[in-house]
Design an enzyme around this catalytic site. Structure first.
Site, mmCIF file in Angstrom:
data_model
loop_
_atom_site.group_PDB
_atom_site.id
_atom_site.type_symbol
_atom_site.label_atom_id
_atom_site.label_comp_id
_atom_site.label_asym_id
_atom_site.label_seq_id
_atom_site.Cartn_x
_atom_site.Cartn_y
_atom_site.Cartn_z
ATOM 1 N N ASP A 187 10.658 56.427 47.604
ATOM 2 C CA ASP A 187 10.532 54.977 47.690
ATOM 3 C C ASP A 187 11.262 54.445 48.927
ATOM 4 O O ASP A 187 12.379 54.867 49.230
ATOM 5 C CB ASP A 187 11.120 54.347 46.420
ATOM 6 C CG ASP A 187 10.963 52.842 46.384
ATOM 7 O OD1 ASP A 187 9.813 52.376 46.339
ATOM 8 O OD2 ASP A 187 11.991 52.142 46.400
ATOM 9 N N GLU A 198 13.804 75.928 48.930
ATOM 10 C CA GLU A 198 14.492 76.939 48.123
ATOM 11 C C GLU A 198 13.672 77.323 46.899
ATOM 12 O O GLU A 198 13.923 78.357 46.276
ATOM 13 C CB GLU A 198 15.853 76.404 47.667
ATOM 14 C CG GLU A 198 16.851 76.182 48.794
ATOM 15 C CD GLU A 198 18.125 75.511 48.291
ATOM 16 O OE1 GLU A 198 18.231 75.295 47.056
ATOM 17 O OE2 GLU A 198 19.001 75.188 49.121
#
Length: 585
Positions: free
Chosen positions: A226, A281
């Site tokens: 956002d 990751e």
């Protein structure tokens, strides 16, 4: 592909493959759920997490690839959930973390990914950090997590700058110090209940990494960021005035050099480079898409592989329903996507703008009610006016200025065109039902802060956030047993899922068929424009021969050779009618 059953079987196979594909997001159909208005399982009038879980079969049948879940965190709803009290929890009015885990499991079992909304620019004023800041003295570590400044004037009675918030009114709010005296001011680009974080503070950066890991570890597949262009700010004193900023922005095209004190600064990409390392990751890597209302020349860095990977393209959302405008926007964005290695994003409606079935029925054909200009940074849905200045909706019923039938016809054509484009298509809940904007909401029942701060100027965004109609009858048209938190109009009955389910030609069935076909016909991220004899026609082909033809004009046109597999409106004597899209193979 002769039957719906065959399509469904093939799609299940495709979805299983896509769940493990690290590039699933590049050409995904993503369905935005505004949780408080989707489905209410416990009957308290507010949509909830269990309500979403119960509707997973509906979502699977619709044919989407992912759900984008708008904020579901604890919140006072000063801004529809975008005022977050706790970033690592579920609002108890919506459910629990266990409910969230069950929803994720149900979505994944159906072959649907989950994208969670993250709100990093500001917290709620009820966040534990902000409460600590208010209780701590000036210059404390607690206040350094936010943006506090001394006021101007003889006794600090004036705000540090005359900046206005997006919702109207000043962008600074004065606090009362712990000893009861008037004190410092804090910055809030949005509502006063949404204090901005200080992203120069390492503690803020580390806490958001913790939040991203928390949800990624719970199975969230990606994040919608956002106000991604507002995190990092340069508040070096003296702060420029609004007039000074306007003078610098003489071209009226926004700040394209990263020099605005709080919008779209270059330093924000240092944050997203760190986030990208975290996302990578995971296997597959977590995805991200930026909500960045920036100049088109500034969008690429948000969408880079070293950053978030994708950025919303709101260009079609802001365009009138005209062939030349659509073609230029599509061409420019596909070129930009190739340059960055990202994939394009396409969107017509969301929780911040007037629904496109209504916009396209207005005299100007779409852009009248689409907000989010670079200059104003205003993402609220203002009240669109007809050419004579009258309100476009009166007492909840269409006024003369709104041609609802034309608007829906154009919206269906535009959506079908969008689904044929390379890149990700973003849908907003209810558009698959052809819902119109709801404007006849009494002032006493409105919730959007933009309405209350600008009463008489902005009607606010509540009209696109009214709870969905699932059935033709009942106190809330099947939304829940306890009514709905925003009033639903009587005409919702005819737009409900029950009214359209299995009905040939309905908007719901059009979306289902188009999204299933889209899964099967998906091709490389490219298209070839095919010249059309009529300037009101857009015709393109994907690399596998899949063709899309849209007639933006007022008269039927001949179709090219091929088999029509879906059209947004019935053909007329073998020709493509006005305001209609057809796919051919």
């Amino acid at each position: 592909m002769s039957t719906t059953a065959t399509l469904a079987t093939l799609s299940d196979s495709k979805r299983s493959e896509r769940m493990a594909d690290p590039n699933w997001w590049r050409q995904a159909a993503v369905y935005q759920i505004y949780p408080r208005s989707f489905s209410d399982a416990n009957g308290d009038g507010l949509g909830d997490i269990k309500g979403i879980t119960a509707k997973v079969p509906y979502l699977k049948a619709l044919g989407i690839d992912a759900v984008w879940l708008s904020p579901f965190y604890p919140s006072a709803l000063a801004d529809g959930g975008y005022d977050v009290d706790d970033y690592r929890n579920v609002d108890p009015k919506l459910g629990t973390l266990e409910d969230f885990d069950e929803m994720v499991a149900a979505l994944h079992a159906a072959g649907i990914k989950l994208v969670a909304d993250i709100v990093p620019n500001h917290s709620s004023d009820r966040h534990e950090w902000f409460k600590e800041a208010l209780a701590s003295p000036k210059g404390s570590a607690a206040r350094e997590r936010y943006i506090f400044r001394d006021g101007l004037g003889e006794n600090g009675e004036l705000p540090p700058a005359d900046w206005e918030s997006v919702f109207g009114g000043p962008a600074w709010e004065r606090i009362t110090e712990p000893d009861g005296t008037p004190g410092q001011w804090y910055m809030h680009i949005f509502a006063k209940e949404q204090p901005d974080f200080n992203w120069d503070n390492p503690e803020v950066r580390e806490d958001f990494l913790k939040t991203l890991r928390f949800w990624s570890d719970r199975g969230v597949d990606g994040f919608r960021i956002d106000v991604a262009h507002a995190l990092v700010k340069d508040l070096s004193e003296p702060l420029p005035s609004t007039a000074e900023l306007a003078k610098k922005n003489t071209g009226g095209d926004g700040f394209v050099d990263g020099s605005h004190p709080f919008w779209d600064r270059d330093e924000v990409h240092e944050v997203y480079a760190e986030w990208r390392k975290l996302f990578n990751e995971y296997n597959p890597p977590r995805t991200a898409v930026a909500e960045a209302w920036v100049h088109e020349t500034r969008r690429a860095r948000y969408a880079s592989p070293e950053g978030l990977g994708q950025a919303f393209n709101f260009d079609l959302l802001q365009a009138d329903f005209e062939a030349p405008k659509f073609k230029k926007i599509i061409t420019d964005n596909l070129v930009a996507a190739k340059e960055t290695g990202a994939s394009s994003t396409w969107v017509f409606s969301n929780h911040d703008v007037v629904r496109h079935a209504t916009r396209y029925g207005l005299p100007k054909g779409g852009a009248t009610a689409a907000q989010g200009t670079n200059a104003a940074q205003d993402v609220t849905a203002k009240e669109p006016k007809g050419q004579d200045g009258k309100a476009w909706l009166l007492a909840g019923a269409p006024a003369e200025e709104l041609d609802a039938e034309l608007g829906l016809r154009r919206a269906r054509a535009a959506s079908l065109l969008m689904f044929a484009l390379p890149g990700s298509g973003y849908l907003y809940q209810g558009e698959e039902l052809g819902l119109q904007e709801v404007a006849g909401i009494p002032d006493s029942e409105r919730q959007d802060p933009s309405f209350f701060r600008n009463k008489g100027v902005e009607i606010g965004r509540d009209g696109c956030r009214v709870p969905l109609p699932w059935t033709t009858e009942g106190s809330s048209f099947g939304f829940g047993d306890g009514g709905a938190h925003l009033p639903q109009p009587e005409w919702f009955a005819g737009y409900s899922v029950e009214a359209q389910d299995g009905v040939e030609g309905s908007t719901l069935e059009l979306y289902r068929k188009a999204l299933e076909l889209r899964t099967e016909l998906q091709a490389a991220e490219d298209l070839e424009w095919i010249p059309a004899a009529n300037g009101d026609v857009l015709h393109f082909a994907r690399p596998n021969g899949w063709q899309s033809v849209t007639n933006f004009g007022t008269k039927p046109v001949a179709l090219p050779q091929g088999t029509v597999v879906v059209s947004s409106a019935p053909l007329e004597a073998g020709k493509l009618p006005a305001n209609t899209t057809a796919w051919l193979v």
